[in-house]
Scaffold this motif. Structure first.
Motif, PDB file in Angstrom:
ATOM      1  N   LEU A 284      -1.813  -4.260 -15.599  1.00  0.00           N
ATOM      2  CA  LEU A 284      -3.188  -4.086 -15.050  1.00  0.00           C
ATOM      3  C   LEU A 284      -3.930  -2.756 -15.424  1.00  0.00           C
ATOM      4  CD1 LEU A 284      -1.973  -5.477 -11.424  1.00  0.00           C
ATOM      5  CD2 LEU A 284      -3.599  -6.608 -13.169  1.00  0.00           C
ATOM      6  N   ARG A 285      -2.906  -1.759 -15.612  1.00  0.00           N
ATOM      7  CA  ARG A 285      -3.329  -0.308 -15.878  1.00  0.00           C
ATOM      8  C   ARG A 285      -3.984  -0.455 -17.199  1.00  0.00           C
ATOM      9  NH1 ARG A 285       1.099   3.698 -13.150  1.00  0.00           N
ATOM     10  NH2 ARG A 285       0.824   2.984 -11.152  1.00  0.00           N
ATOM     11  N   LEU A 286      -3.197  -1.081 -18.294  1.00  0.00           N
ATOM     12  CA  LEU A 286      -3.878  -1.332 -19.671  1.00  0.00           C
ATOM     13  C   LEU A 286      -5.034  -1.863 -19.779  1.00  0.00           C
ATOM     14  CD1 LEU A 286      -0.528  -2.151 -21.713  1.00  0.00           C
ATOM     15  CD2 LEU A 286      -1.759   0.064 -21.478  1.00  0.00           C
ATOM     16  N   LYS A 287      -5.156  -3.104 -18.767  1.00  0.00           N
ATOM     17  CA  LYS A 287      -6.681  -3.622 -18.762  1.00  0.00           C
ATOM     18  C   LYS A 287      -7.678  -2.868 -18.096  1.00  0.00           C
ATOM     19  CE  LYS A 287      -4.998  -7.509 -16.713  1.00  0.00           C
ATOM     20  NZ  LYS A 287      -4.770  -8.936 -16.396  1.00  0.00           N
ATOM     21  N   TYR A 288      -7.262  -1.923 -17.132  1.00  0.00           N
ATOM     22  CA  TYR A 288      -8.340  -1.105 -16.690  1.00  0.00           C
ATOM     23  C   TYR A 288      -8.753   0.221 -17.577  1.00  0.00           C
ATOM     24  CZ  TYR A 288     -10.179   2.498 -13.487  1.00  0.00           C
ATOM     25  OH  TYR A 288     -10.744   3.443 -12.971  1.00  0.00           O
ATOM     26  N   VAL A 289      -7.840   0.565 -18.371  1.00  0.00           N
ATOM     27  CA  VAL A 289      -7.958   1.616 -19.425  1.00  0.00           C
ATOM     28  C   VAL A 289      -8.892   1.070 -20.702  1.00  0.00           C
ATOM     29  CG1 VAL A 289      -7.317   3.480 -20.745  1.00  0.00           C
ATOM     30  CG2 VAL A 289      -6.310   3.143 -18.630  1.00  0.00           C
ATOM     31  N   ILE A 290      -8.369  -0.055 -21.192  1.00  0.00           N
ATOM     32  CA  ILE A 290      -9.361  -0.641 -22.332  1.00  0.00           C
ATOM     33  C   ILE A 290     -10.028  -1.809 -21.857  1.00  0.00           C
ATOM     34  CG2 ILE A 290      -8.385  -1.999 -24.638  1.00  0.00           C
ATOM     35  CD1 ILE A 290      -7.327   0.961 -24.218  1.00  0.00           C
ATOM     36  N   THR A 314     -13.081  10.899 -34.290  1.00  0.00           N
ATOM     37  CA  THR A 314     -12.050  10.583 -35.808  1.00  0.00           C
ATOM     38  C   THR A 314     -10.754  10.748 -35.246  1.00  0.00           C
ATOM     39  OG1 THR A 314     -11.821  13.387 -35.268  1.00  0.00           O
ATOM     40  CG2 THR A 314     -13.643  12.664 -36.725  1.00  0.00           C
ATOM     41  N   HIS A 315     -10.194  10.631 -34.158  1.00  0.00           N
ATOM     42  CA  HIS A 315      -8.748  10.375 -33.804  1.00  0.00           C
ATOM     43  C   HIS A 315      -8.624   9.655 -32.476  1.00  0.00           C
ATOM     44  CE1 HIS A 315      -8.717  13.629 -31.246  1.00  0.00           C
ATOM     45  NE2 HIS A 315      -9.327  14.444 -32.132  1.00  0.00           N
ATOM     46  N   ALA A 316      -7.352   9.245 -32.180  1.00  0.00           N
ATOM     47  CA  ALA A 316      -7.115   8.421 -31.074  1.00  0.00           C
ATOM     48  C   ALA A 316      -6.614   9.305 -30.036  1.00  0.00           C
ATOM     49  CB  ALA A 316      -6.284   7.325 -31.354  1.00  0.00           C
ATOM     50  N   GLY A 317      -6.563  10.571 -30.044  1.00  0.00           N
ATOM     51  CA  GLY A 317      -5.804  11.471 -29.079  1.00  0.00           C
ATOM     52  C   GLY A 317      -6.478  11.574 -27.656  1.00  0.00           C
ATOM     53  N   ARG A 318      -7.833  11.333 -27.451  1.00  0.00           N
ATOM     54  CA  ARG A 318      -8.401  11.365 -25.980  1.00  0.00           C
ATOM     55  C   ARG A 318      -8.025  10.092 -25.650  1.00  0.00           C
ATOM     56  NH1 ARG A 318     -14.642  12.548 -25.652  1.00  0.00           N
ATOM     57  NH2 ARG A 318     -13.753  14.327 -26.458  1.00  0.00           N
ATOM     58  N   LEU A 319      -7.814   8.873 -26.228  1.00  0.00           N
ATOM     59  CA  LEU A 319      -7.816   7.292 -25.704  1.00  0.00           C
ATOM     60  C   LEU A 319      -6.263   7.555 -25.232  1.00  0.00           C
ATOM     61  CD1 LEU A 319      -8.104   4.348 -25.201  1.00  0.00           C
ATOM     62  CD2 LEU A 319      -7.748   4.164 -27.684  1.00  0.00           C
ATOM     63  N   ILE A 320      -5.298   7.950 -26.019  1.00  0.00           N
ATOM     64  CA  ILE A 320      -3.958   7.964 -25.869  1.00  0.00           C
ATOM     65  C   ILE A 320      -3.514   8.703 -24.682  1.00  0.00           C
ATOM     66  CG2 ILE A 320      -1.818   8.664 -26.876  1.00  0.00           C
ATOM     67  CD1 ILE A 320      -2.704   7.699 -29.593  1.00  0.00           C
ATOM     68  N   ARG A 324      -1.846   7.500 -21.430  1.00  0.00           N
ATOM     69  CA  ARG A 324      -0.498   8.198 -20.879  1.00  0.00           C
ATOM     70  C   ARG A 324      -0.606   8.477 -19.323  1.00  0.00           C
ATOM     71  NH1 ARG A 324       2.495  12.661 -24.475  1.00  0.00           N
ATOM     72  NH2 ARG A 324       4.030  12.053 -22.992  1.00  0.00           N
ATOM     73  N   SER A 325      -1.768   9.127 -19.156  1.00  0.00           N
ATOM     74  CA  SER A 325      -1.616   9.544 -17.784  1.00  0.00           C
ATOM     75  C   SER A 325      -1.888   8.215 -16.851  1.00  0.00           C
ATOM     76  CB  SER A 325      -3.149  10.074 -17.582  1.00  0.00           C
ATOM     77  OG  SER A 325      -3.267  11.370 -18.432  1.00  0.00           O
ATOM     78  N   ALA A 326      -2.384   7.201 -17.322  1.00  0.00           N
ATOM     79  CA  ALA A 326      -2.551   5.864 -16.310  1.00  0.00           C
ATOM     80  C   ALA A 326      -0.970   5.297 -16.337  1.00  0.00           C
ATOM     81  CB  ALA A 326      -3.625   5.000 -16.765  1.00  0.00           C
ATOM     82  N   LEU A 327      -0.547   5.219 -17.377  1.00  0.00           N
ATOM     83  CA  LEU A 327       0.866   4.582 -17.507  1.00  0.00           C
ATOM     84  C   LEU A 327       2.059   5.186 -16.840  1.00  0.00           C
ATOM     85  CD1 LEU A 327       0.765   3.137 -21.014  1.00  0.00           C
ATOM     86  CD2 LEU A 327       0.179   2.090 -18.671  1.00  0.00           C
ATOM     87  N   GLU A 328       1.900   6.815 -16.955  1.00  0.00           N
ATOM     88  CA  GLU A 328       3.081   7.537 -16.308  1.00  0.00           C
ATOM     89  C   GLU A 328       2.909   7.870 -14.957  1.00  0.00           C
ATOM     90  OE1 GLU A 328       3.528  10.804 -19.043  1.00  0.00           O
ATOM     91  OE2 GLU A 328       4.721   9.468 -20.543  1.00  0.00           O
ATOM     92  N   ALA A 329       1.771   7.495 -14.196  1.00  0.00           N
ATOM     93  CA  ALA A 329       1.574   7.790 -12.681  1.00  0.00           C
ATOM     94  C   ALA A 329       2.450   6.842 -12.134  1.00  0.00           C
ATOM     95  CB  ALA A 329       0.381   7.371 -12.389  1.00  0.00           C
ATOM     96  N   GLN A 377       6.093  12.952 -28.074  1.00  0.00           N
ATOM     97  CA  GLN A 377       4.677  12.861 -28.151  1.00  0.00           C
ATOM     98  C   GLN A 377       4.324  11.643 -28.994  1.00  0.00           C
ATOM     99  OE1 GLN A 377       2.552  15.174 -27.136  1.00  0.00           O
ATOM    100  NE2 GLN A 377       4.094  15.980 -25.992  1.00  0.00           N
ATOM    101  N   PRO A 378       2.998  11.088 -28.622  1.00  0.00           N
ATOM    102  CA  PRO A 378       2.742   9.809 -29.519  1.00  0.00           C
ATOM    103  C   PRO A 378       2.699  10.175 -30.931  1.00  0.00           C
ATOM    104  CG  PRO A 378       1.310  10.301 -27.369  1.00  0.00           C
ATOM    105  CD  PRO A 378       2.163  11.391 -27.740  1.00  0.00           C
ATOM    106  N   LEU A 379       2.943   9.336 -31.975  1.00  0.00           N
ATOM    107  CA  LEU A 379       2.826   9.762 -33.322  1.00  0.00           C
ATOM    108  C   LEU A 379       2.383   8.619 -34.095  1.00  0.00           C
ATOM    109  CD1 LEU A 379       6.708  10.436 -34.085  1.00  0.00           C
ATOM    110  CD2 LEU A 379       4.766  12.079 -33.733  1.00  0.00           C
ATOM    111  N   GLU A 380       1.273   9.152 -34.909  1.00  0.00           N
ATOM    112  CA  GLU A 380       0.574   8.430 -35.840  1.00  0.00           C
ATOM    113  C   GLU A 380       1.405   8.046 -37.159  1.00  0.00           C
ATOM    114  OE1 GLU A 380      -3.442   8.417 -38.698  1.00  0.00           O
ATOM    115  OE2 GLU A 380      -3.102  10.240 -37.313  1.00  0.00           O
TER     116      GLU A 380
END
Length: 654
Positions: A284-290, A314-320, A324-329, A377-380
Motif C-alpha cells: 500500500l505504501r509503494l502504491k501511495y508513493v509511486i 538526473t538521479h533517483a536519490g530524491r525518489l529513493i 525509504r521514509s515511507a517504508l521504514e515508518a 545505503q541504496p546502491l546503483e
C-alpha cells in the motif's frame, strides 16, 4: 423441470393473457346491452352489465395483485383464487343472461346464446393448462342459455335446435381443451427441460469463465498485496520501457528492487499473520508513493518498481529517499510498533539496458551488494559489481564442496588463567584453504555460509570435531575446556540442542568442558526463543559465554534472563587499556558488573605484557591473545607450553 415451476409459469402466463379477456368480456356485455336496450327494461340491463363488470374487476384485481404485489411462491393459492373469480364471472354473465332471454324475441335470444358460446371459445386459449377451470366456466356459460333456448316455445323449434347446437359446441370445446392442454403441457415440459439444460450450460460456462479468470489472475496477481507478481510486473515494465524510450528517449526509467531486511526474524517474532500484514502495508505504501509506472511483488519479501524519473531529474536519490521514509515508518500490529529497514538496489534504462530482463538483473546485483554492505545505503548498479558477484558465486560454489574435499580445518587459540599463566582451554576457530582460491578469510566465507544456509552443516561439523579434539586433550590436561562460536542461524535451528547433545555423546567430552559462545546481537531478533534454547543447552551442563560484550546492543536486561557463565571483553577495550582512561574505566566497570552477577570475565586481544599486567590488576581471571599464541592447528597447539610465565613489569625491567 419440476411441476411446481411449470405450474408457476402457467399461472403467470394466465394472468398476463387474461388482461385482454377482462376487457373483451366487459365490452361484449356493454355491446349486448346496447342491442337489447329497446327490448328490455333499463334496470334489468344495467344490473346485468354491472354484475359482469364487477366480476371482471374482481378477476383483474387478483391478476394485478399476483403480478405486482405478491410473491408467486404459493401457486395453489393463486390457482384457487383465479378459479373462483373466473367461475363467478362466468356465472354473472350466464345467470344474468338467463333472466334476460325469456322476454326477448327469438332472434335476440339466439344472438345472446351465440354470444355466450363465443365468450367460451375466446377463453379457450388462455385457459389451456387449466382444464377444470375451463370446463366449469364453459358449462356455466352454455348450459343455462342452451337449456332456456330449448325450453322456449314453440318447443323443439328453431330455438330448441339452436340451444342444442350451442350445448354440443360447448361440450366439443371442453373436449378440445383437454387435447390442447395435453399438447401444450408436453410442449411446455420440453421447453422447460431445454431451458433448464440451457441454464445449466450457461451456469457451467459462467463458472468455467470465472475459474479461468481466477486462474489467470492467480498467475498474474499476488493474492496477498494485490500487486502484480513477477510475470505480470515484467510485462508491465517492458511496456513502460518501450513506450518511454519511443516517446521521450532522453528520459531515464529507474528499476528498483526493495528487500525487507530481517523479514524472517520479524515473521517469527510477530507471527505469520503479522508478517502478512507488514507485506500488505508495504504494498500500500509503494502504491501511495509511486503514481506512475509498474509495481510488483516478485519474492517473499522483495518488491520491484519501474517508474520514469521526474522531468529534469538526473538521479533517483530524491525518489529513493521518499520511498525509504515511507517504508521504514513503523507499522502498528498487535498494540506494538513493528520497525523494519529496507535494502534497495537500482538500475537505469537506457543507461544499463533497454530490455527489462537486463536492467532487472543489474538492479538485483545492486540489491545484493546493498544487502551485504555495512553502509545500509541504496546502491546503483556499477560495472564492477558484476565481477564481484561472479567471484562471490564462484566462492559460494567452492564452499559447498569444501567439506567434501576436506578443505575445512580448525585452529585453536589458547585460553590462559591470567593469575597463574596456566593454559585452561582453547577457542575453536574455523579455517578454509580452498584448492581453487587458496586461503580464504573467515570474514569472507562465514557470512557467505550464513546467507546460503551452509552454516548449519558446517557448524555441526565444527562442534563434533572440536569436542572430539578436546576429549583427546583432556586425557593429559586437567580442567581443560573448549569453546565454540555459534551464529544466529544455528540458534534459529530448533534442533541445535540435539546437535550439542550428539556431539558430547559421540566424543565422550564432559558437558562442563564445552563452552558455547554467542554474541549480543543474536538476542535482538527473537530473544524469547533464543533464551529458551540457551536454557535447554545449559541444562545439559554446557557453559555459555557472551562474546564481544560491550560492542553490540549491550542490553543489560538480558543478562538477568540469561543463564550464562562468562563475559568476553572485546579486544577494542583491551588494546586501549594502557592508553585510555576511558577504556580502563569500562574494563573496571565490566569487572564490577560481572562480580555482582557472579560471572567470570575473559579478555580478548591481549597482545603485550602490559595488557596482561593491567588485567591482573583489575582481577580479570581469564584471557587470550597474540601475546600467548595466534590460532594454530591441533598439532602445533599440543606443542605450546602448558603454562606461560608472567613477565616482569616494564618499570622493573629497567
Amino acid at each position: 423441470m419440476r411441476n411446481g415451476n411449470l405450474r408457476a409459469y402457467l399461472i403467470r402466463q394466465l394472468f398476463e393473457s387474461f388482461r385482454g379477456v377482462y376487457t373483451l368480456t366487459v365490452a361484449a356485455s356493454i355491446a349486448a346491452a346496447i342491442i337489447l336496450w329497446p327490448y328490455l327494461p333499463a334496470w334489468l340491463i344495467l344490473s346485468w352489465v354491472t354484475a359482469v363488470a364487477a366480476a371482471e374487476c374482481f378477476k383483474a384485481a387478483i391478476g394485478y395483485a399476483y403480478l405486482y404485489f405478491d410473491s408467486p411462491n404459493n401457486i395453489k393459492r393463486w390457482n384457487r383464487l383465479f378459479g373462483t373469480a373466473t367461475r363467478l364471472g362466468s356465472a354473472a354473465w350466464s345467470f344474468c343472461a338467463l333472466f334476460l332471454i325469456w322476454p326477448l324475441p327469438d332472434m335476440m335470444a339466439l344472438i345472446l346464446g351465440m354470444a355466450s358460446l363465443c365468450l367460451a371459445a375466446v377463453t379457450l386459449n388462455p385457459l389451456i393448462g387449466f382444464h377444470r377451470i375451463y370446463r366449469d366456466c364453459t358449462l356455466i356459460l352454455i348450459i343455462p342459455i342452451s337449456t332456456a333456448l330449448m325450453l322456449m316455445p314453440p318447443a323443439f323449434g328453431k330455438d330448441a335446435w339452436a340451444g342444442l347446437v350451442i350445448l354440443t359446441s360447448g361440450l366439443y370445446l371442453i373436449v378440445l381443451s383437454v387435447r390442447l392442454q395435453r399438447r401444450r403441457l408436453r410442449a411446455l415440459k420440453a421447453f422447460f427441460n431445454y431451458r433448464g439444460l440451457s441454464r445449466q450450460l450457461h451456469f457451467e460456462r459462467d463458472r468455467r469463465r470465472e475459474i479461468q479468470e481466477r486462474l489467470a489472475q492467480a498467475t498474474t496477481i499476488d493474492m496477498l498485496t494485490g500487486l502484480p507478481n513477477q510475470k505480470r510486473f515484467l510485462e508491465q515494465a517492458q511496456e513502460l520501457l518501450n513506450r518511454e524510450l519511443e516517446t521521450i528517449p532522453s528520459r531515464d526509467i529507474v528499476i528498483l528492487l526493495i528487500d525487507l531486511e530481517g523479514f524472517t526474524q520479524i515473521n517469527s517474532s510477530i507471527g505469520r499473520a503479522g508478517g502478512d500484514y507488514l507485506l500488505l502495508q508495504t504494498g500500500l505504501r509503494l502504491k501511495y508513493v509511486i503514481s506512475e509506472g509498474a509495481i510488483g511483488r516478485i519474492g517473499n519479501d522483495e518488491f520491484a518498481i519501474a517508474t520514469p524519473l521526474p522531468p529534469g531529474a538526473t538521479h533517483a536519490g530524491r525518489l529513493i529517499n521518499h520511498l525509504r521514509s515511507a517504508l521504514e515508518a513503523p507499522v502498528r500490529w498487535d498494540e506494538r510498533n513493528v520497525e523494519t529497514a529496507v535494502s534497495i538496489g537500482y538500475s537505469l534504462a537506457p543507461k544499463h539496458g533497454t530490455d527489462i530482463e537486463t536492467v532487472l538483473r543489474k538492479a538485483d546485483i545492486a540489491l545484493h551488494q546493498a544487502r551485504i554492505s555495512s553502509s545500509n545505503q541504496p546502491l546503483e548498479f556499477k560495472l564492477e559489481m558484476e565481477t564481484h558477484i561472479a567471484n562471490r558465486f564462484a566462492l559460494q560454489r567452492a564452499l559447498r564442496h569444501a567439506m567434501e574435499n576436506n578443505e575445512l580445518s580448525l585452529a585453536y587459540q589458547p585460553l590462559i588463567h591470567l593469575n597463574t599463566g596456566q593454559v585452561v582451554g582453547a577457542e575453536t576457530l574455523l579455517r578454509w584453504h580452498s584448492k581453487e582460491f587458496g586461503p580464504v578469510s573467515p570474514v569472507q566465507f562465514i557470512p557467505l555460509a550464513e546467507q546460503t544456509g551452509l552454516i548449519n552443516e558446517i557448524g555441526r561439523w565444527v562442534l563434533r570435531e572440536a569436542c572430539r579434539q578436546a576429549a583427546l586433550w583432556m586425557s593429559s590436561r586437567k580442567d581443560f575446556a573448549i569453546s565454540v562460536n555459534v551464529s544466529l542461524e544455528q540458534l534459529a535451528d530448533t534442533s541445535f540442542s540435539d546437535t550439542v547433545r550428539d556431539a558430547l555423546r559421540m566424543s565422550g567430552l564432559p558437558p562442563k568442558a564445552l563452552l558455547i559462545e554467542i554474541t549480543e546481537s543474536v538476542l535482538m531478533t527473537d530473544p524469547a526463543s533464543i533464551i529458551r534454547l540457551l536454557r535447554e543447552i545449559r541444562q545439559l551442563g554446557v557453559r555459555i559465554a557472551l562474546d564481544d560484550f560491550g560492542t553490540g546492543y549491550s542490553a543489560l536486561s538480558y543478562l538477568i534472563q540469561l543463564d550464562i557463565d562468562y563475559l568476553k571483553l572485546d579486544k577494542t577495550f583491551i588494546s586501549n587499556l594502557t592508553r585510555s582512561d576511558r577504556a580502563a574505566t569500562i574494563v573496571r566497570s565490566t569487572m564490577a558488573l560481572a562480580k555482582a552477577l557472579r560471572l567470570q570475565v575473559i579478555a580478548e586481544g591481549i597482545e603485550t605484557p602490559d595488557d596482561w599486567h593491567r588485567l591482573n590488576d583489575e582481577h580479570c581471571m581469564f584471557g587470550q591473545g597474540f601475546h600467548f599464541s595466534r590460532p594454530v592447528p591441533a598439532a602445533q597447539f599440543e606443542a605450546l607450553p602448558e603454562r606461560y610465565p608472567l613477565p616482569r613489569r616494564r618499570e622493573q625491567a629497567y
